[in-house]
Design an enzyme around this catalytic site. Structure first.
Site, PDB file in Angstrom:
ATOM      1  N   SER A  12       0.823  -1.215   0.000  1.00 24.67           N
ATOM      2  CA  SER A  12       0.000   0.000   0.000  1.00 24.67           C
ATOM      3  C   SER A  12       0.864   1.275   0.000  1.00 24.67           C
ATOM      4  CB  SER A  12      -0.904  -0.025   1.245  1.00 24.67           C
ATOM      5  OG  SER A  12      -1.323   1.276   1.568  1.00 24.67           O
TER       6      SER A  12
HETATM    7  N1  LIG Z   1      -6.667   8.382   1.819  1.00 27.07           N
HETATM    8  C1  LIG Z   1      -6.284   7.162   2.478  1.00 27.07           C
HETATM    9  C2  LIG Z   1      -6.414   6.000   1.532  1.00 27.07           C
HETATM   10  C3  LIG Z   1      -6.235   4.683   2.233  1.00 27.07           C
HETATM   11  C4  LIG Z   1      -6.613   3.525   1.336  1.00 27.07           C
HETATM   12  O1  LIG Z   1      -7.529   3.610   0.505  1.00 27.07           O
HETATM   13  N2  LIG Z   1      -5.919   2.395   1.523  1.00 27.07           N
HETATM   14  C5  LIG Z   1      -6.201   1.216   0.744  1.00 27.07           C
HETATM   15  C6  LIG Z   1      -4.918   0.448   0.476  1.00 27.07           C
HETATM   16  S1  LIG Z   1      -3.806   1.385  -0.518  1.00 27.07           S
HETATM   17  C7  LIG Z   1      -7.117   0.304   1.560  1.00 27.07           C
HETATM   18  O2  LIG Z   1      -6.909   0.123   2.729  1.00 27.07           O
HETATM   19  N3  LIG Z   1      -8.151  -0.263   0.921  1.00 27.07           N
HETATM   20  C8  LIG Z   1      -9.059  -1.176   1.559  1.00 27.07           C
HETATM   21  C9  LIG Z   1     -10.475  -0.683   1.613  1.00 27.07           C
HETATM   22  O3  LIG Z   1     -10.743   0.446   1.145  1.00 27.07           O
HETATM   23  O4  LIG Z   1     -11.303  -1.421   2.113  1.00 27.07           O
HETATM   24  C10 LIG Z   1      -4.851   7.297   3.025  1.00 27.07           C
HETATM   25  O5  LIG Z   1      -4.106   8.146   2.524  1.00 27.07           O
HETATM   26  O6  LIG Z   1      -4.510   6.600   3.982  1.00 27.07           O
END
Ligand SMILES: N[C@@H](CCC(=O)N[C@@H](CS)C(=O)NCC(=O)O)C(=O)O
Length: 220
Positions: A12
């Site tokens: 990530s």
């Molecule tokens: N704006 C957030 C984005 C976080 C994000 O979308 N992370 C993704 C992985 S890159 C995630 O955890 N996705 C799983 C989900 O949305 O359920 C940040 O900067 O932390």
């Protein structure tokens, strides 16, 4: 200082941006893996930490915080020996914030439009327009970098950590052409020379890069 725990996974980009900040600040922390492929982020234990089920999430002695941008500015403000990574001076901070919002909105969504169909919908054809949008990001970043060696001017800030972590996987789709974007190419080289870069971002992105390549995508 209390105990810091970072919840995340190396693939990530926002997690790697927090790892860069933690290393830059020389902080001790526990790193707990939340495997998204195994849907560990949807388990009740993790939903207590972050109901939005995204990584990264931080636990600072019982204070839970989600979103890498919020986490990084918090870490610098609370634990930084100085404010250089996230300046207190209003105008300097405003420029960093502008870059952070550009990352949250434009960089992230441009990247996601390419990776989401590939990762989660098994689509291996990437429309050229999405790659063109990525090139638009490179162009804007190159413009930011005409004002200094780093994205928000003369000093390294958390904005650099967010953007490099995001871009690392994108080079597979569109390498940066140094003749078109010389400032951007020089900045990437500069960031890669940070003593903690490889440990916090470079080596940790290797696996996701291999995963992307294994998809054998084509641009149509
Ligand atoms: N704006 C957030 C984005 C976080 C994000 O979308 N992370 C993704 C992985 S890159 C995630 O955890 N996705 C799983 C989900 O949305 O359920 C940040 O900067 O932390």
């Amino acid at each position: 200082m209390g105990k810091l725990t970072l919840y995340g996974i190396d693939g990530s980009p926002p997690v790697r941006s927090v790892l860069l900040t933690l290393r830059a600040l020389n902080l001790d922390f526990d790193y707990k893996i939340v495997n998204l492929m195994e849907k560990e982020h949807l388990k009740p234990e993790f939903l207590k930490i972050n109901p939005l089920h995204t990584v990264p999430a931080l636990d600072d002695n019982g204070f839970y915080l989600a979103d890498s941008h919020a986490i990084n500015s918090y870490l610098v403000s609370k634990y930084g020996r100085n404010d250089s990574l996230y300046p207190k001076d209003l105008k300097k901070r405003a420029i960093v914030d502008q870059r952070l919002h550009y990352d949250s909105s434009v960089v992230t969504s441009t990247g996601r439009a390419i990776t989401f169909p590939l990762f989660w919908e098994n689509k291996t054809e990437i429309p050229q327009a999405r790659i063109d949008a990525l090139e638009g990001v490179y162009k804007s970043l190159n413009l930011f970098l005409e004002n200094g060696n780093y994205l928000a001017g003369d000093n390294l800030t958390i904005a650099d950590f967010h953007v490099i972590a995001g871009l690392t996987g994108f080079f597979v789709f569109l390498p940066v052409d140094a003749t078109k974007y010389p400032e951007l190419a020089a900045w990437i080289k500069r960031i890669k020379e940070l003593p903690y870069y490889e440990e916090a971002n470079g080596s940790r992105a290797a696996q996701i890069i291999e995963f992307i390549k294994s998809k054998k995508f084509t641009i149509v």
